[in-house]
Design a protein around this motif. Structure first.
Motif, PDB file in Angstrom:
ATOM      1  N   ASN A  80       0.777  -1.236   0.000  1.00 43.80           N
ATOM      2  CA  ASN A  80       0.000   0.000   0.000  1.00 43.80           C
ATOM      3  C   ASN A  80       0.812   1.291   0.000  1.00 43.80           C
ATOM      4  OD1 ASN A  80      -2.657  -1.080  -0.006  1.00 43.80           O
ATOM      5  ND2 ASN A  80      -2.392  -1.684   2.132  1.00 43.80           N
ATOM      6  N   VAL A  81       2.135   1.225   0.070  1.00 45.56           N
ATOM      7  CA  VAL A  81       2.891   2.464   0.262  1.00 45.56           C
ATOM      8  C   VAL A  81       3.399   3.065  -1.046  1.00 45.56           C
ATOM      9  CG1 VAL A  81       3.529   1.929   2.629  1.00 45.56           C
ATOM     10  CG2 VAL A  81       5.014   1.176   0.766  1.00 45.56           C
ATOM     11  N   HIS A  82       2.932   2.556  -2.181  1.00 44.27           N
ATOM     12  CA  HIS A  82       3.152   3.205  -3.477  1.00 44.27           C
ATOM     13  C   HIS A  82       4.613   3.463  -3.782  1.00 44.27           C
ATOM     14  CE1 HIS A  82      -1.073   4.012  -4.576  1.00 44.27           C
ATOM     15  NE2 HIS A  82      -1.256   3.994  -3.276  1.00 44.27           N
ATOM     16  N   GLY A  83       5.460   2.482  -3.480  1.00 44.34           N
ATOM     17  CA  GLY A  83       6.862   2.625  -3.817  1.00 44.34           C
ATOM     18  C   GLY A  83       7.627   3.595  -2.948  1.00 44.34           C
ATOM     19  N   LEU A  84       7.007   4.065  -1.849  1.00 46.26           N
ATOM     20  CA  LEU A  84       7.715   4.953  -0.926  1.00 46.26           C
ATOM     21  C   LEU A  84       8.541   4.129   0.052  1.00 46.26           C
ATOM     22  CD1 LEU A  84       4.977   7.567   0.097  1.00 46.26           C
ATOM     23  CD2 LEU A  84       6.916   7.940  -1.433  1.00 46.26           C
ATOM     24  N   PRO A  85       9.823   4.403   0.194  1.00 47.45           N
ATOM     25  CA  PRO A  85      10.542   3.820   1.326  1.00 47.45           C
ATOM     26  C   PRO A  85       9.779   4.158   2.608  1.00 47.45           C
ATOM     27  CG  PRO A  85      12.052   4.925  -0.158  1.00 47.45           C
ATOM     28  CD  PRO A  85      10.669   5.285  -0.621  1.00 47.45           C
ATOM     29  N   THR A  86       9.677   3.188   3.505  1.00 49.07           N
ATOM     30  CA  THR A  86       8.784   3.336   4.662  1.00 49.07           C
ATOM     31  C   THR A  86       9.479   2.951   5.954  1.00 49.07           C
ATOM     32  OG1 THR A  86       6.834   2.883   3.290  1.00 49.07           O
ATOM     33  CG2 THR A  86       6.598   2.555   5.667  1.00 49.07           C
ATOM     34  N   VAL A  87       9.323   3.804   6.968  1.00 54.38           N
ATOM     35  CA  VAL A  87       9.767   3.494   8.323  1.00 54.38           C
ATOM     36  C   VAL A  87       8.519   3.166   9.136  1.00 54.38           C
ATOM     37  CG1 VAL A  87      10.984   4.302  10.368  1.00 54.38           C
ATOM     38  CG2 VAL A  87      11.707   5.084   8.093  1.00 54.38           C
ATOM     39  N   TYR A  88       8.391   1.910   9.542  1.00 55.80           N
ATOM     40  CA  TYR A  88       7.230   1.431  10.298  1.00 55.80           C
ATOM     41  C   TYR A  88       7.685   1.236  11.742  1.00 55.80           C
ATOM     42  CZ  TYR A  88       3.219  -1.566  11.511  1.00 55.80           C
ATOM     43  OH  TYR A  88       2.090  -2.102  12.094  1.00 55.80           O
ATOM     44  N   LEU A  89       7.244   2.128  12.627  1.00 55.31           N
ATOM     45  CA  LEU A  89       7.694   2.126  14.017  1.00 55.31           C
ATOM     46  C   LEU A  89       6.534   1.694  14.907  1.00 55.31           C
ATOM     47  CD1 LEU A  89       7.900   3.918  16.895  1.00 55.31           C
ATOM     48  CD2 LEU A  89       9.872   2.663  16.082  1.00 55.31           C
ATOM     49  N   ASN A  90       6.692   0.577  15.585  1.00 57.55           N
ATOM     50  CA  ASN A  90       5.617   0.028  16.418  1.00 57.55           C
ATOM     51  C   ASN A  90       5.998   0.071  17.887  1.00 57.55           C
ATOM     52  OD1 ASN A  90       3.100  -1.209  16.853  1.00 57.55           O
ATOM     53  ND2 ASN A  90       3.982  -3.263  16.810  1.00 57.55           N
ATOM     54  N   LYS A  91       4.990   0.265  18.728  1.00 57.09           N
ATOM     55  CA  LYS A  91       5.251   0.277  20.168  1.00 57.09           C
ATOM     56  C   LYS A  91       5.476  -1.145  20.682  1.00 57.09           C
ATOM     57  CE  LYS A  91       2.277   0.417  23.422  1.00 57.09           C
ATOM     58  NZ  LYS A  91       1.325   0.868  24.457  1.00 57.09           N
ATOM     59  N   VAL A  92       5.969  -1.237  21.907  1.00 53.24           N
ATOM     60  CA  VAL A  92       6.210  -2.524  22.536  1.00 53.24           C
ATOM     61  C   VAL A  92       5.664  -2.466  23.960  1.00 53.24           C
ATOM     62  CG1 VAL A  92       8.505  -1.946  23.454  1.00 53.24           C
ATOM     63  CG2 VAL A  92       7.974  -4.316  22.881  1.00 53.24           C
ATOM     64  N   GLY A  93       5.237  -3.617  24.487  1.00 48.30           N
ATOM     65  CA  GLY A  93       4.797  -3.658  25.887  1.00 48.30           C
ATOM     66  C   GLY A  93       3.424  -4.268  26.054  1.00 48.30           C
ATOM     67  N   GLY A  94       3.104  -4.611  27.300  1.00 51.28           N
ATOM     68  CA  GLY A  94       1.803  -5.175  27.631  1.00 51.28           C
ATOM     69  C   GLY A  94       0.861  -4.107  28.136  1.00 51.28           C
ATOM     70  N   GLN A  95      -0.420  -4.222  27.770  1.00 49.87           N
ATOM     71  CA  GLN A  95      -1.454  -3.317  28.261  1.00 49.87           C
ATOM     72  C   GLN A  95      -2.739  -4.108  28.436  1.00 49.87           C
ATOM     73  OE1 GLN A  95      -1.587  -0.291  29.491  1.00 49.87           O
ATOM     74  NE2 GLN A  95      -3.801  -0.486  29.785  1.00 49.87           N
ATOM     75  N   ASP A  96      -3.000  -4.511  29.664  1.00 52.13           N
ATOM     76  CA  ASP A  96      -4.183  -5.301  29.977  1.00 52.13           C
ATOM     77  C   ASP A  96      -4.211  -6.566  29.107  1.00 52.13           C
ATOM     78  OD1 ASP A  96      -4.763  -3.362  31.814  1.00 52.13           O
ATOM     79  OD2 ASP A  96      -6.386  -2.436  30.682  1.00 52.13           O
TER      80      ASP A  96
END
Length: 540
Positions: free
Chosen positions: A193-209
Motif C-alpha cells: 500500500n505504500v506506493h513505492g515509498l521507502p517506509t519506516v514502520y515504528l511500532n510500540k512494545v509492551g503489555g497493556q491489559d
C-alpha cells in the motif's frame, strides 16, 4: 551520502502516565541528539499510551495531556535541528483526533490527523476519534517525509496522498498489537500500500491489559524489501539513513537478525504481558496453584522467566484424589526453579463443606457439585494468600478449557491475570516442549501424562471433552475464523462432536465474562475480540 538520519524509538509506554511517557520521549531525544539523528519517530499515541479507552472521554485527561505536550515541546527546544514526531490526542472544534505532532525548535511545525479509524476486533477508535483527511509532508535537509498513523498504511489512499504531495519517504507511527503471524501480515499489507515509498514502520512494545505489543519495527525500501528490523518484545532504538533521493541505509543496528519462530514469540509475548501487567498495576509478586499438571507448570515457568524466582510462590493443594506423582512432580519443578513451594491439603476442608451441605443434599448422588467444591476451596486459599501477602493470583486455565467451560467459576478461574487465557491446550504442550529445549524446567512426566483435573477417581479431561487436537481445531475454526457449523463438518469433523463443542462454547459465555483478563495471542481472543451475548436464543 546520508542526508537525513531517522531514529526509531521502539519504546514501552504506560497508559495514562502522561509525564512519565513524556519523560521517556525526552530521554530518547537526548540519545538521538548524541547520535546526530535528524528525525526521531515515536509510537502512535505516545503521550497517552494505547489504548487509553474511556480515559479519552474525560476532559481533564485531554487537557493535561495537551499541557504535557506543550511542556515537552519546550523541553525539546534545546535539541537544535532535531525533529521529534510524537503521537498524541489533538482536540479541535469539539472533536478528538488520533494525531502526530512534529516538534522542532520549541514549536509544532506540522500536525497529522489519522485518516483511517479501525473499528473491528480489539479496536474501537470511532468511539473516541474523528477522522482526518489531509496529508502532511515536511522537509528535512532537502528530503520530504510524509506521515501516516497505523491503519492509514493498511490502505492505499493515505500513502498515495502523501506521495502525491511530494513525499519521498513515509513515516508510520503504530500501536499494532501482537497475534500469531501478525508480523508477516503487517509486512504484506504495508508493502502493498505504500506506493513505492521507502517506509519506516515504528511500532510500540509492551503489555497493556489484554493486549501485548511486539515492536518488530521495520524499514522498507522502494521495492518493499526489508532493509532493517528491530527486535520483538523488547524496547529498542534504531537509526536509518536516507540519501537525498530517499533511499534507505541501515546505520544502527546495521545487521538485522530474523525475528524468532512462533513458539519463541508466543513465549516472549506471555512473559512480557505478565511482567508489564504486574509492573504497571503495582504488583511485584505472584502466587499460583501448582497442580502437577501441564498448565500450571507452564505458567510457573513463564512467571519465573518474567519476574524472577524470588517473586513467585506456588502452592500445591492436594485432595484425596490427587495422585502421588502429581505432588512429586510439582515439588520437583518448584525445587528446580528455586521458588517457594507450600502444600496445603484440602481434603478436610472439602469434607467440611460437604458435611455442612449434607442435609440439603440428602438423597442425591455426588456429581460435579462436589468436584467444584474442591476447586473453590483451592480458589479461596489462593485469594487468602493474595490478600495477606499482596501477591497477584495467576490463574492457570487455557483457551480450550475456557471455550468449553471445563473450569470452575470461583474455583480454578479465580485470579487477577489469566496467563493462558488465549493459549489452546495443544499450544500449551508445544510451548512446554519449546521451553524445555532452552533448559529443562518442566519434568517430562508432566508433559507425557494424560491431563486430568483430579477431582474424582481416575479422571481424565477426555472423559468430558474430545481429544485436544480435535477440540482445538474446531475452536480455531469456530472462534478465530468464524466458520459455520457446516463448514467445520465439511473440513472433516464429526457432526456430533462439532455440535457438542459449539454448544459448550455458547452455554459457557457467562463463565468467561466473570473470568480474569489475559493476553491475546491468537487471531481472536475471548474478551476484547469476542463479544457475544450471554442470554442468546440463536442456534446455528
Amino acid at each position: 551520502m546520508t542526508a537525513v538520519k531517522v531514529g526509531l524509538a521502539q519504546i514501552n509506554m504506560t497508559v495514562g502516565d502522561l509525564r512519565a511517557n513524556a519523560a521517556k520521549v525526552a530521554e530518547t531525544a537526548r540519545w538521538a541528539e548524541n547520535n546526530h539523528v535528524d528525525i526521531l519517530l515515536t509510537p502512535e499515541l505516545t503521550l497517552t499510551g494505547y489504548p487509553a479507552e474511556d480515559l479519552l472521554l474525560r476532559p481533564e485527561f485531554i487537557s493535561r495531556q495537551l499541557q504535557v505536550l506543550e511542556q515537552l515541546c519546550r523541553d525539546l527546544a534545546r535539541h537544535r535541528g532535531l525533529h521529534v514526531v510524537v503521537g498524541y490526542v489533538h482536540e479541535q472544534d469539539g472533536a478528538l483526533y488520533n494525531a502526530a505532532a512534529v516538534l522542532s525548535g520549541g514549536r509544532v511545525i506540522a500536525r497529522y490527523l489519522k485518516h483511517e479509524l479501525p473499528d473491528y476486533g480489539v479496536f474501537d477508535e470511532k468511539r473516541y476519534f474523528a477522522a482526518g483527511g489531509e496529508p502532511v509532508v515536511f522537509a528535512v535537509n532537502g528530503v520530504k517525509f510524509g506521515l501516516n498513523i497505523c491503519e492509514d498504511a493498511w490502505f492505499a489512499a493515505s500513502p498515495a496522498l502523501a506521495a502525491e504531495n511530494g513525499a519521498q519517504v513515509l513515516l508510520v507511527l503504530n500501536a499494532s498489537p501482537y497475534s500469531v503471524a501478525k508480523q508477516a501480515e503487517r509486512l504484506g499489507q504495508v508493502g502493498r500500500n505504500v506506493h513505492g515509498l521507502p517506509t519506516v514502520y515504528l511500532n510500540k512494545v509492551g503489555g497493556q491489559d489484554e493486549l501485548v505489543f511486539d515492536g518488530a519495527s521495520f524499514v522498507l525500501d522502494a521495492q518493499g524489501v526489508v532493509v532493517q528490523r528491530l527486535p520483538v518484545f523488547e524496547e529498542a532504538l534504531g537509526i536509518v539513513g536516507f540519501d537525498d533521493q530517499g533511499r534507505p541505509e541501515p546505520l544502527y543496528p546495521v545487521n538485522s537478525p530474523a525475528w524468532p519462530d512462533m513458539h519463541a514469540q508466543v513465549y516472549q509475548a506471555l512473559t512480557l504481558a505478565l511482567r508489564d501487567y504486574l509492573g504497571k498495576s503495582g504488583f511485584s509478586s505472584v502466587v499460583l496453584g501448582l497442580s502437577g499438571g501441564i498448565d500450571s507448570a507452564l505458567v510457573l515457568a513463564v512467571a519465573v522467566d518474567a519476574i524472577g524466582a524470588q517473586n513467585v510462590r506456588c502452592v500445591m493443594m492436594p485432595s484425596r484424589y490427587t495422585a502421588d506423582i502429581s505432588q512429586i512432580d510439582a515439588r520437583r519443578m518448584a525445587d528446580g526453579l528455586n521458588v517457594r513451594y507450600d502444600e496445603i491439603g484440602i481434603a478436610g476442608l472439602a469434607s467440611a463443606f460437604e458435611l455442612a451441605l449434607s442435609h440439603q443434599f440428602a438423597g442425591l448422588e455426588p456429581d460435579t457439585t462436589e468436584e467444584n467444591i474442591q476447586a473453590r476451596v483451592r480458589g479461596t486459599l489462593l485469594m487468602a494468600l493474595s490478600n495477606k501477602f499482596g501477591s497477584l493470583v495467576i490463574s492457570t486455565g487455557n483457551k480450550s478449557e475456557l471455550a468449553t467451560g471445563y473450569c470452575t467459576l470461583y474455583g480454578d478461574m479465580v485470579g487477577g491475570f489469566a496467563l493462558l487465557k488465549d493459549v489452546p491446550k495443544t499450544l500449551v504442550y508445544e510451548l512446554s516442549r519449546w521451553r524445555n529445549r532452552q533448559s529443562p524446567v518442566i519434568p517430562e512426566r508432566i508433559i507425557e501424562r494424560p491431563p486430568s483435573a483430579e477431582l474424582r477417581p481416575d479422571q481424565t479431561d477426555q472423559d468430558s471433552l474430545p481429544p485436544y487436537d480435535v477440540l482445538d481445531a474446531i475452536i480455531e475454526l469456530y472462534v478465530e475464523k468464524n466458520a459455520s457449523i457446516k463448514a467445520i463438518e465439511a473440513a472433516g469433523f464429526e457432526r456430533d462432536v462439532v455440535a457438542q463443542v459449539v454448544r459448550l462454547i455458547r452455554i459457557n459465555e457467562y463463565k468467561r465474562r466473570q473470568g480474569a483478563i489475559g493476553p491475546k495471542i491468537t487471531a481472536r481472543a475471548f474478551g476484547r475480540d469476542w463479544r457475544y451475548p450471554i442470554t442468546n436464543g440463536f442456534r446455528e
